[in-house]
Write a protein that holds these residues in place. Structure first.
Motif, short mmCIF file in Angstrom:
data_model
loop_
_atom_site.label_atom_id
_atom_site.label_comp_id
_atom_site.label_asym_id
_atom_site.label_seq_id
_atom_site.Cartn_x
_atom_site.Cartn_y
_atom_site.Cartn_z
N UNK A 79 1.39 3.45 9.43
CA UNK A 79 2.76 2.94 9.51
C UNK A 79 3.50 3.19 8.22
N UNK A 80 4.04 2.13 7.63
CA UNK A 80 4.78 2.23 6.36
C UNK A 80 3.90 2.00 5.14
N UNK B 227 -3.53 -1.66 -0.35
CA UNK B 227 -2.16 -1.17 -0.50
C UNK B 227 -1.61 -1.47 -1.89
N UNK B 228 -2.33 -2.29 -2.67
CA UNK B 228 -1.94 -2.58 -4.06
C UNK B 228 -3.18 -3.02 -4.83
N UNK C 70 -6.16 5.18 15.79
CA UNK C 70 -5.57 6.45 16.22
C UNK C 70 -4.21 6.70 15.56
N UNK C 71 -3.61 5.66 14.98
CA UNK C 71 -2.32 5.77 14.30
C UNK C 71 -2.47 6.02 12.80
N UNK C 72 -3.70 6.09 12.32
CA UNK C 72 -3.99 6.27 10.89
C UNK C 72 -4.17 7.75 10.61
N UNK D 22 1.93 9.98 -0.21
CA UNK D 22 2.27 8.61 0.15
C UNK D 22 3.20 8.62 1.36
N UNK D 23 3.56 7.45 1.83
CA UNK D 23 4.44 7.38 2.99
C UNK D 23 5.84 7.90 2.67
#
Length: 70
Positions: A14-15, A32-33, A57-59, A67-68
Motif C-alpha cells: 500500500x502506502x 516502517x520506522x 498478494x498485494x506486497x 520506496x513508495x
C-alpha cells in the motif's frame, strides 16, 4: 512450509515501505520506522505493521533503496 518473503526483504505494501522483521504462517511484520534508543535491549525501537497472509498478494519486493514515493 516456504514463504514468498524472507526476514530482511524490503517490500512495499500500500502506502508503506520497509523491511520484514518476522514471518509466521498467518502474518509477517513490516518495519516502517526504526530509531536508535540506547535504553533498549537491541539499541533501537521499531514501529511494525502486521500484514496478514490474505494481503500478501498485494506486497511487492523492492530494492532496499526504493520506496513508495519512487
Amino acid at each position: 512450509m516456504s514463504f514468498p518473503f524472507s526476514v530482511g526483504d524490503h517490500v512495499i505494501y500500500g502506502d508503506e515501505s520497509g523491511f520484514i522483521t518476522f514471518i509466521d504462517h498467518h502474518y509477517f511484520t513490516l518495519c516502517v520506522a526504526q530509531w536508535e534508543d540506547e535504553n533498549t535491549l537491541h539499541g533501537y525501537k521499531q514501529c511494525n505493521l502486521l500484514v496478514y497472509r490474505q494481503y500478501w498478494k498485494e506486497v511487492r519486493k523492492v530494492d532496499s533503496q526504493e520506496s513508495v514515493h519512487d
